[in-house]
Design an enzyme around this catalytic site. Structure first.
Site, short mmCIF file in Angstrom:
data_model
loop_
_atom_site.label_atom_id
_atom_site.label_comp_id
_atom_site.label_asym_id
_atom_site.label_seq_id
_atom_site.Cartn_x
_atom_site.Cartn_y
_atom_site.Cartn_z
N SER A 69 82.68 11.49 29.88
CA SER A 69 83.87 12.09 29.28
C SER A 69 84.23 13.46 29.83
O SER A 69 85.28 14.01 29.46
CB SER A 69 83.70 12.20 27.76
OG SER A 69 83.86 10.94 27.15
N LYS B 151 87.64 14.06 31.06
CA LYS B 151 88.76 14.50 30.21
C LYS B 151 89.17 15.95 30.46
O LYS B 151 90.23 16.38 29.99
CB LYS B 151 88.41 14.31 28.74
CG LYS B 151 88.22 12.86 28.31
CD LYS B 151 88.04 12.76 26.80
CE LYS B 151 87.81 11.33 26.35
NZ LYS B 151 86.43 10.88 26.55
N SER C 108 86.41 14.55 21.88
CA SER C 108 86.27 13.73 23.10
C SER C 108 86.79 12.32 22.89
O SER C 108 86.18 11.33 23.31
CB SER C 108 84.80 13.69 23.55
OG SER C 108 84.70 13.15 24.84
N LYS D 123 82.56 20.79 27.48
CA LYS D 123 82.91 19.37 27.42
C LYS D 123 81.64 18.54 27.58
O LYS D 123 80.88 18.72 28.52
CB LYS D 123 83.90 19.01 28.53
CG LYS D 123 84.38 17.57 28.45
CD LYS D 123 85.33 17.40 27.28
CE LYS D 123 85.43 15.94 26.84
NZ LYS D 123 84.22 15.49 26.08
#
Length: 385
Positions: free
Chosen positions: A65, A68, A125, A231
């Site tokens: 992820s 992203k 997320s 993140k």
């Protein structure tokens, strides 16, 4: 006898040299060496961009992820360009609402705001929210992925390839710790980012009135001093990944750990990285673009001279206690004449370390400077008589 004495002396010198080498090696071995669990890692000073530690930082791996970050960046850039607003609504599709993995369970064929989707992506997320944003910006996720890869090339992310907007496993999709750190820094240059990244818990209220808890996947913002963004990412293929940033005093660091074996390991190892940076390094600002460095004579101008500024800030980072010699020299252009517009280049600032030029920065004026008129020039001449 003379040859014997010389031979003995040479032998003694060799033994001394050998002992000296052993002593030096043992001292080096006693120095603590940082080792990070995971496939790769990197620690970067935000302001200077200097790499303070790296471990397999250019190894191409899946990052789950963390993909992203690019989805987030392109959304911010659409907002900055005036093509989107946070209050604007998007209509979801079955494709977006049907994403697996981490999600906020958006409904299909209903309206959510860009603000709600951004918050869901950055905080929770959410795969479904990420694809919803991609479809809003480019029409389809496939078209958005082309945009992602084009932007990666423009930003110099040379070892990054995207295959989707969420980070779900897909052949050919990969990045590196170095590229992730670069992208993290670029995303953080958008001040709106911290409006979302610092949220610990919130709720998404769906159009139907149903509520979904939105919980930050980056535990360090709650438990690590100074952490205000990052993140996470995890899949079976990528392992557990994290890019996190923290600021203490005037120093901001970015730590990236990819391919850890567990969620706790990625948080522990990233904390270790950041703690290592704050404990061993310090950041100093050598040049501020907000303070004038000198004045320049402006020919054919009523103002005669103008303050000159560096076109950008310049920071250096060094180990605590380390003495580094930095010198700065200002070189103004010959015969600077009006008219001049704001940000016109009028010279160069050269920064040297230990006698070697390490950076050249443009010097500019920050005001419009008009040329003196013929009548004003005539009056000036007369006043001198």
């Amino acid at each position: 006898m003379k040859k014997l004495i010389i031979g003995i002396c040479c032998g003694i010198m060799c033994i001394v040299c050998a002992l000296s080498c052993v002593r030096i090696e043992s001292v080096a071995a006693e120095e603590p060496e940082l080792s990070i669990k995971g496939k790769s890692a990197i620690l970067v000073d935000f302001d200077s961009g200097n790499v303070l530690f790296e471990q397999n930082a250019d190894e191409k791996v899946q990052v789950a992820s963390i993909v992203k970050l690019m989805t987030t960046l392109l959304t911010f850039e659409e907002i900055d360009a005036g093509r989107l607003t946070l209050s604007e609504k998007l209509t979801t599709t079955e494709n977006a609402s049907g994403m697996g993995g981490s999600q906020v369970f958006i409904d299909p064929y209903v309206d959510y705001t860009i603000d709600e989707m951004l918050k869901s992506v950055i905080v929770a997320s959410a795969n479904d929210a990420s694809v919803a944003l991609a479809e809003k910006i480019s029409g389809t996720e496939e078209a958005f992925v082309k945009k992602m890869n084009q932007r990666a090339k423009e930003l110099g992310l040379t070892n990054t390839v995207y295959a989707n907007a969420s980070g779900l496993p897909e052949p050919g999709q990969h990045s590196t710790a170095r590229d992730v750190a670069k992208l993290t820094k670029i995303v953080m240059s958008h001040k709106r980012y911290f409006d979302y990244s610092t949220i610990w818990m919130d709720k998404l209220v769906h159009p139907s009135g149903r509520e979904t808890d939105v919980v930050n996947t980056n535990k360090l913002i709650r438990y690590f001093k100074g952490c205000d963004g990052g993140k996470t990412g995890s899949t079976d293929e990528a392992g557990y990944c994290l890019s996190a940033t923290a600021k203490r005093g005037n120093m901001r660091l970015i730590g990236v750990v990819l391919g850890a074996k567990s969620a706790n390991e990625r948080f522990n190892e990233t904390s270790k990285l950041l703690n290592f940076g704050f404990a061993n390094f310090e950041n100093k600002q050598l040049v501020s673009c907000e303070n004038p460095l000198t004045n320049a004579e402006i020919l054919k101008s009523k103002t005669k001279e103008a303050p000159v500024y560096a076109s950008e800030n310049f920071f250096v980072v060094s180990r605590k206690g380390e003495k580094s010699n930095y010198e700065m020299s200002i070189e103004l252009n010959d015969k600077i004449k009006a008219p001049l517009a704001s940000n016109n280049v009028v010279g160069t600032l050269k920064i040297s370390k230990d006698g070697v030029i390490i950076r050249e920065i443009n010097l500019v004026v920050l005001q419009n400077i008009n040329a003196i008129t013929y009548g004003e020039s005539l009056k000036e001449i007369i006043s001198r008589w």
